[in-house]
Design a protein around this motif. Structure first.
Motif, mmCIF file in Angstrom:
data_model
loop_
_atom_site.group_PDB
_atom_site.id
_atom_site.type_symbol
_atom_site.label_atom_id
_atom_site.label_comp_id
_atom_site.label_asym_id
_atom_site.label_seq_id
_atom_site.Cartn_x
_atom_site.Cartn_y
_atom_site.Cartn_z
ATOM 1 N N ILE A 80 0.821 -1.204 0.000
ATOM 2 C CA ILE A 80 0.000 0.000 0.000
ATOM 3 C C ILE A 80 0.857 1.257 0.000
ATOM 4 N N ARG A 81 0.217 2.381 -0.307
ATOM 5 C CA ARG A 81 0.837 3.699 -0.182
ATOM 6 C C ARG A 81 -0.017 4.510 0.787
ATOM 7 N N VAL A 82 0.607 5.029 1.824
ATOM 8 C CA VAL A 82 -0.101 5.815 2.831
ATOM 9 C C VAL A 82 0.154 7.295 2.552
ATOM 10 N N ASP A 83 -0.922 8.043 2.325
ATOM 11 C CA ASP A 83 -0.824 9.478 2.047
ATOM 12 C C ASP A 83 -1.188 10.260 3.305
ATOM 13 N N VAL A 84 -0.263 11.124 3.720
ATOM 14 C CA VAL A 84 -0.408 11.839 4.986
ATOM 15 C C VAL A 84 -0.316 13.340 4.759
ATOM 16 N N ARG A 85 -1.151 14.098 5.463
ATOM 17 C CA ARG A 85 -1.011 15.551 5.517
ATOM 18 C C ARG A 85 -0.836 15.940 6.976
ATOM 19 N N GLY A 86 0.302 16.549 7.285
ATOM 20 C CA GLY A 86 0.596 16.860 8.678
ATOM 21 C C GLY A 86 0.799 15.577 9.459
ATOM 22 N N ARG A 87 -0.026 15.362 10.480
ATOM 23 C CA ARG A 87 0.070 14.147 11.299
ATOM 24 C C ARG A 87 -1.055 13.161 10.989
ATOM 25 N N GLU A 88 -1.924 13.508 10.027
ATOM 26 C CA GLU A 88 -3.101 12.688 9.770
ATOM 27 C C GLU A 88 -2.973 11.885 8.487
ATOM 28 N N VAL A 89 -3.365 10.623 8.560
ATOM 29 C CA VAL A 89 -3.468 9.793 7.360
ATOM 30 C C VAL A 89 -4.742 10.198 6.635
ATOM 31 N N MET A 90 -4.603 10.604 5.358
ATOM 32 C CA MET A 90 -5.752 11.091 4.600
ATOM 33 C C MET A 90 -6.346 10.015 3.689
ATOM 34 N N ARG A 91 -5.515 9.098 3.235
ATOM 35 C CA ARG A 91 -6.038 8.008 2.397
ATOM 36 C C ARG A 91 -4.980 6.919 2.270
ATOM 37 N N ILE A 92 -5.434 5.743 1.840
ATOM 38 C CA ILE A 92 -4.550 4.597 1.601
ATOM 39 C C ILE A 92 -4.851 4.057 0.210
ATOM 40 N N LEU A 93 -3.801 3.887 -0.590
ATOM 41 C CA LEU A 93 -3.941 3.425 -1.971
ATOM 42 C C LEU A 93 -3.103 2.175 -2.188
ATOM 43 N N PRO A 94 -3.416 1.377 -3.220
ATOM 44 C CA PRO A 94 -2.623 0.166 -3.478
ATOM 45 C C PRO A 94 -1.316 0.481 -4.195
ATOM 46 N N ARG A 95 -0.324 -0.394 -3.973
ATOM 47 C CA ARG A 95 0.922 -0.375 -4.734
ATOM 48 C C ARG A 95 1.009 -1.662 -5.538
ATOM 49 N N LEU A 96 1.675 -1.598 -6.652
ATOM 50 C CA LEU A 96 1.790 -2.774 -7.528
ATOM 51 C C LEU A 96 2.753 -3.794 -6.936
ATOM 52 N N ASN A 97 2.299 -5.030 -6.770
ATOM 53 C CA ASN A 97 3.165 -6.158 -6.430
ATOM 54 C C ASN A 97 2.527 -7.397 -7.039
ATOM 55 N N GLU A 98 3.073 -7.823 -8.165
ATOM 56 C CA GLU A 98 2.475 -8.940 -8.915
ATOM 57 C C GLU A 98 2.378 -10.211 -8.081
ATOM 58 N N ALA A 99 3.321 -10.408 -7.154
ATOM 59 C CA ALA A 99 3.365 -11.654 -6.398
ATOM 60 C C ALA A 99 2.368 -11.682 -5.254
ATOM 61 N N VAL A 100 1.874 -10.522 -4.827
ATOM 62 C CA VAL A 100 1.000 -10.478 -3.647
ATOM 63 C C VAL A 100 -0.402 -10.015 -4.018
ATOM 64 N N ASN A 101 -0.572 -8.717 -4.221
ATOM 65 C CA ASN A 101 -1.918 -8.170 -4.417
ATOM 66 C C ASN A 101 -2.151 -7.615 -5.810
ATOM 67 N N GLU A 102 -1.208 -7.871 -6.757
ATOM 68 C CA GLU A 102 -1.276 -7.262 -8.087
ATOM 69 C C GLU A 102 -1.440 -5.747 -7.897
ATOM 70 N N GLU A 103 -2.613 -5.181 -8.216
ATOM 71 C CA GLU A 103 -2.792 -3.764 -7.915
ATOM 72 C C GLU A 103 -4.135 -3.509 -7.230
ATOM 73 N N TRP A 104 -4.631 -4.544 -6.548
ATOM 74 C CA TRP A 104 -5.910 -4.417 -5.844
ATOM 75 C C TRP A 104 -5.688 -4.407 -4.335
ATOM 76 N N ILE A 105 -6.576 -3.775 -3.593
ATOM 77 C CA ILE A 105 -6.632 -3.896 -2.139
ATOM 78 C C ILE A 105 -8.091 -4.008 -1.718
ATOM 79 N N SER A 106 -8.317 -4.538 -0.528
ATOM 80 C CA SER A 106 -9.688 -4.692 -0.049
ATOM 81 C C SER A 106 -10.222 -3.353 0.461
ATOM 82 N N ASP A 107 -11.532 -3.263 0.614
ATOM 83 C CA ASP A 107 -12.145 -2.029 1.103
ATOM 84 C C ASP A 107 -11.735 -1.721 2.538
#
Length: 697
Positions: free
Chosen positions: A240-267
């Motif tokens: 995953i990629r964690v996007d932060v502004r200041g001290r707060e996590v604003m969103r979480i997005l998937p990262r590409l890894n063909e061996a694990v999650n390809e480019e999908w993540i669960s809700d």
């Protein structure tokens, strides 16, 4: 291989490559909206037009034509394709002009602004004026649930969302209705989507038609600091990629890894971030007169020291939680060793997994990517759709490729792909092991079968016997050489790492169930809970409970001393996923208030207890960890587990007690303290419960 000349560059590509793939192999850039590497070809947007020499005197959609469809030159020369000719340039400008006829001019308030494919490609391939002066078409926004926000005026009908939900997620709930100007994407019955992977349509949408509802109007992409990390909501270890502004996590997005999650993540992975800021423990607490009150670190440590001082180590225990990193467990194990306690366990559910029997007995040996090589899959006591949604999508991907059957022993559930329901418990498993029935015969003949064993089958009284029987099926004669089909499906991110470092009872030590019972009977005086919230805390009697965790969940409610810790986005840590892949989470933000990283809490506490741990920094801790367990230093590596261990396990197979398997995940959205603190997950949980009740009626 076939030869093709792309913009003067000759390349060799497989004949079944599309012209778009051939262009990319030659280093040419071809714009696209509807084409996606993991979805079927639709050919809707026409943005990927190219010119083919010797072909029709018009541009061709490169996503919908294969290299083998092209004619060679008059003297057998390789076919020629142009991606930058005047014809192509004019055609793309025309397509872009058409796409923008009805697209609203609301970029300033669109959450896709700054990372929008349409914006980028309009700048690169469009024109600076539009010849259409008619009124724009208006489309009513659709309700598709609490996670995905719709602005259907922006939709360009690429159908990526429709193809994803149908092909990857396995739900037929979205589609395109109407024709011509009246065409629109809808959920047919205007109801919420039921997939655990639906959030991926946000990433797939090339315009702002589908955006994140919880994230709407919270931040702009250029304001965010982006950190690559690992998900801990399940044991898949999605990148995953964690996007932060200041001290707060604003969103979480998937990262590409063909061996694990390809480019999908669960809700749950994507939308749990709001739980990171609510119900947080941000200072130590001490229970006085039956009530918890804020305290300083030194005061909390002094209370623990007074309770532990002079205590026999056998009257102290420690339970590791589902979200703990390897470093945290290693530090706690060292502290327990210093106190002389053999009572420690990372298996909150009491799963019959013994690291002494070899690593092959507790990991997903075929690997997640290896699912695509399977020719038969038997699922025992697991519901992968709820327990590991991304892994379930990989099973569906293998089923769609054809030539594979899936059998299920346990609860009768919808897994998003057809399967043979074989039975509910151990009697059926015994029959399959004996080769009885159509599926038993199929497994006996299979060359690369996978037997997926879930925690529901392992945590019961028959756990060890079920694992041995599954091993006997996986290692039966006739399998391909080197194929190891025993696959233990974990639900806790900390489980494999904890088993790797031996965070299990020592000689004469108590496991989780025995510790809870001993605490209730007064035989255990002090119990350390490292984020362990899934045990029966009401059964701990009068034992003195020290809770080290992040949220005010079950463990904190029972605790006598609370030591606030860092969540997975607030520390650097090692996690080992269900297949045994070592991965590193990186710190994206800082813990709130006085909270500290778990290992640092134990290091400081060890000083006060007079059992000082031999490290002062994360680097020193990791050096000690790698010296003891060298495989944990190998990032993104799966240490192969021996097939001999599986065969040794299989030799212990015997009679099975009569047990029925029930899924360990009753509610997909509320499986850990962070998820239970999330308002978004609570809304999803209530909605899912309502849908189940409506379906039952």
């Amino acid at each position: 291989m076939a030869k093709i000349i792309v913009d003067g560059i000759e390349v060799d590509v497989p004949p079944d490559y599309t012209l778009l793939q051939a262009a990319e192999a030659a280093g040419a850039e071809v714009p696209r909206f509807c084409f996606h590497e993991r979805l079927s070809i639709a050919g809707n947007c026409r943005m990927c037009l190219v010119e083919v020499k010797g072909g029709p005197p018009k541009p061709q959609a490169s996503c919908a034509m294969n290299v083998r469809d092209l004619r060679p030159g008059p003297n057998g020369e390789p076919p020629v394709m142009f991606t930058k000719s005047p014809m192509v340039k004019k055609a793309r400008e025309g397509v872009m002009e058409f796409l923008l006829i009805n697209h609203p001019l609301d970029c300033p308030i669109c959450d896709q602004g700054g990372e929008c494919d349409l914006q980028d490609q309009a700048m690169a391939y469009g024109v600076d004026k539009n010849r259409f002066a008619e009124n724009k078409r208006a489309v009513e926004d659709k309700y598709i649930g609490p996670l995905v926000k719709t602005s259907m005026n922006r939709c360009i009908h690429c159908t990526r969302c429709v193809r994803f939900t149908t092909e990857v997620a396995g739900i037929s709930e979205m589609g395109l209705i109407g024709r011509g100007e009246d065409a629109e994407i809808t959920t047919y019955l205007e109801r919420a989507l039921t997939s655990e992977l639906q959030g991926n349509v946000i990433d797939l949408c090339p315009v702002g038609a589908l955006t994140s509802k919880p994230y709407a109007f919270h931040a702009r992409p250029w304001e965010l600091v982006k950190t690559e990390s690992i998900d801990v909501m399940d044991a898949v270890g999605s990148n995953i990629r964690v996007d932060v502004r200041g001290r707060e996590v604003m969103r979480i997005l998937p990262r590409l890894n063909e061996a694990v999650n390809e480019e999908w993540i669960s809700d749950k992975t994507r939308f749990v971030w709001d739980g990171l800021r609510t119900q947080r423990l941000d200072r130590p607490y001490v229970r006085t007169g039956g009530k918890l009150r804020p305290a300083s670190w030194s005061e909390a440590f002094a209370v623990i020291a007074a309770k532990v001082k002079g205590l026999d180590g056998k009257r102290i225990g420690a339970i590791g939680g589902d979200l703990a990193s390897v470093e945290d467990l290693f530090a706690l194990k060292g502290l327990m060793a210093g106190l002389g306690s053999p009572n420690l366990d990372v298996r909150q559910d009491g799963a019959a997994l013994d690291p002494a029997a070899g690593r092959a007995g507790y990991v997903f040996n075929p690997t997640i990517a290896g699912i695509e090589q399977a020719d038969a899959i038997l699922i025992v006591g697991a519901n992968p759709r709820r327990e590991a949604s991304v892994l379930n999508a990989r099973i569906r991907k293998r089923w769609r490729a054809g030539g594979m059957k899936v059998g299920v022993i346990g609860e009768q559930v919808d897994l998003t792909y057809p399967h043979d329901y074989l039975g509910a418990g151990t009697e059926t498993l015994a029959d399959i092991a004996a080769g009885k029935g159509a599926f038993g015969e199929l497994l006996a003949k299979a060359k690369r079968p996978i037997v997926i064993v879930g925690q529901a089958a392992l945590a019961g009284e028959a756990g060890a016997a079920v694992l041995a029987t599954a091993a006997s099926i996986a290692s039966a004669p006739g399998r391909d050489e080197g194929w190891n089909g025993l696959a233990v499906l974990h639900t806790a991110a900390s489980r494999v790492g904890g088993l790797d470092i031996g965070f299990v009872p020592g000689e004469g030590g108590l496991d989780t169930r025995a510790m809870v019972k001993a605490a209730g009977e007064g035989a255990l005086d002090v119990l350390f809970l490292l984020g362990a919230d899934e045990i029966d805390t009401e059964a701990l009697g009068s034992a003195f409970v020290v809770y080290v965790g992040t949220h005010g969940d079950n463990g904190a409610h029972r605790a006598d001393v609370i030591l606030p810790a860092a969540a997975y986005t607030e520390k650097s840590g090692t996690y080992v996923n269900t297949e045994g892949r070592v991965q590193f989470a990186n710190r994206a933000a800082f813990p709130p208030g006085d909270a500290r990283e778990d290992w640092a809490v134990f290091r400081a506490l060890s000083d006060v207890l007079g059992k000082r741990l031999p490290f002062d920094s994360l680097g020193e801790l990791r050096r000690a960890l790698y010296a003891a367990y060298p495989h944990l230093a190998k990032a993104d590596h799966v240490e192969p587990a021996g097939l001999a261990d599986v065969q040794a396990l299989a030799s212990k197979a015997g009679s099975l007690p009569s047990v029925t398997f029930a899924s360990v995940v009753a509610d997909f959205y509320l499986t850990n303290p962070i998820a239970r603190a999330s308002a978004v997950m609570a809304e999803c949980s209530a909605l899912a419960a309502g849908q189940v009740a409506a379906a039952a009626e």
